[in-house]
Design a protein around this motif. Structure first.
Motif, mmCIF file in Angstrom:
data_model
loop_
_atom_site.group_PDB
_atom_site.id
_atom_site.type_symbol
_atom_site.label_atom_id
_atom_site.label_comp_id
_atom_site.label_asym_id
_atom_site.label_seq_id
_atom_site.Cartn_x
_atom_site.Cartn_y
_atom_site.Cartn_z
ATOM 1 N N GLU A 42 0.833 -1.194 0.000
ATOM 2 C CA GLU A 42 0.000 0.000 0.000
ATOM 3 C C GLU A 42 0.876 1.256 0.000
ATOM 4 O O GLU A 42 0.576 2.229 -0.697
ATOM 5 N N SER A 68 -4.441 5.099 1.042
ATOM 6 C CA SER A 68 -4.179 3.904 0.247
ATOM 7 C C SER A 68 -4.556 2.674 1.053
ATOM 8 O O SER A 68 -4.123 2.530 2.200
ATOM 9 N N ILE A 96 -7.269 4.163 -3.807
ATOM 10 C CA ILE A 96 -6.289 5.221 -3.578
ATOM 11 C C ILE A 96 -6.994 6.561 -3.763
ATOM 12 O O ILE A 96 -7.675 6.799 -4.751
#
Length: 196
Positions: A42, A68, A96
């Motif tokens: 991430e 994220s 995101i």
């Protein structure tokens, strides 16, 4: 009174969005190549997206800390989740939410991406959200709520009375919204949406 952008600000905003859109597109192509193999965390995604924005040569700063996450760490479950070293996994949705500040404008872009092949449930949810966006984007509202501006309909501009029943333009299998009636009061008309 609501502030309105002047012509220079509008042009700047458009240029910023085109520039940022190219950076985000490069990021999404990179994510599609790299994430299914399990090599992207991430945090890696946040760093890579910012790198693509830096490469534009115009980035001043990120507009806000990028959010994220995927699966159990998806931002919808954990508000303002900034990302972890958890690897992005095939078969999950990755979200995101990011933005960039340029000299001529600021962007705010959220994307939800299926990593690998989406499941039938993912396709269903994506389709439902898309239908909702299409329905609201194509709905025709005869009157705006108090305090908001609306663009007059062609009938209103010509001085003719507006129809008492309006239907949003039809799109393939999108929900349809229609006016359920008007009263003599200054309140806006009521709308009801139903699946197509």
């Amino acid at each position: 009174m609501k502030a309105e952008k002047n012509a220079a600000e509008i042009a700047g905003s458009r240029a910023a969005h085109v520039r940022d859109g190219a950076a985000v597109t490069r990021f999404l192509a990179w994510l599609a190549r790299e994430a299914p193999g399990g090599a992207v965390s991430e945090i890696d995604a946040v760093v890579r997206l910012e790198a693509f924005r830096i490469e534009t040569g115009s980035l001043r700063e990120v507009a806000f800390p990028t959010i994220s996450g995927q699966g159990r760490t998806a931002p919808s479950c954990i508000p303002r989740h900034r990302g972890t070293d958890r690897r992005v996994q095939p078969g999950e949705l990755f979200l995101i939410d990011s933005g960039a500040q340029y000299g001529d404008g600021t962007t705010d872009i959220t994307r939800t991406v299926a990593v690998g092949t989406p499941s039938p449930e993912m396709r269903d949810r994506f389709t439902r959200v898309l239908k909702g966006h299409i329905a609201i984007a194509t709905a025709v509202f005869p009157g705006a709520p108090r305090g908001r501006r609306s663009t007059p309909s062609p009938a209103a501009r010509s001085g003719r009375p507006a129809s008492t029943s309006t239907t949003a333009p039809a799109t393939a299998s999108a929900p349809s919204c229609r006016c359920t009636g008007r009263s003599a009061s200054p309140r806006p008309a009521r709308w009801r949406c139903s699946p197509a």
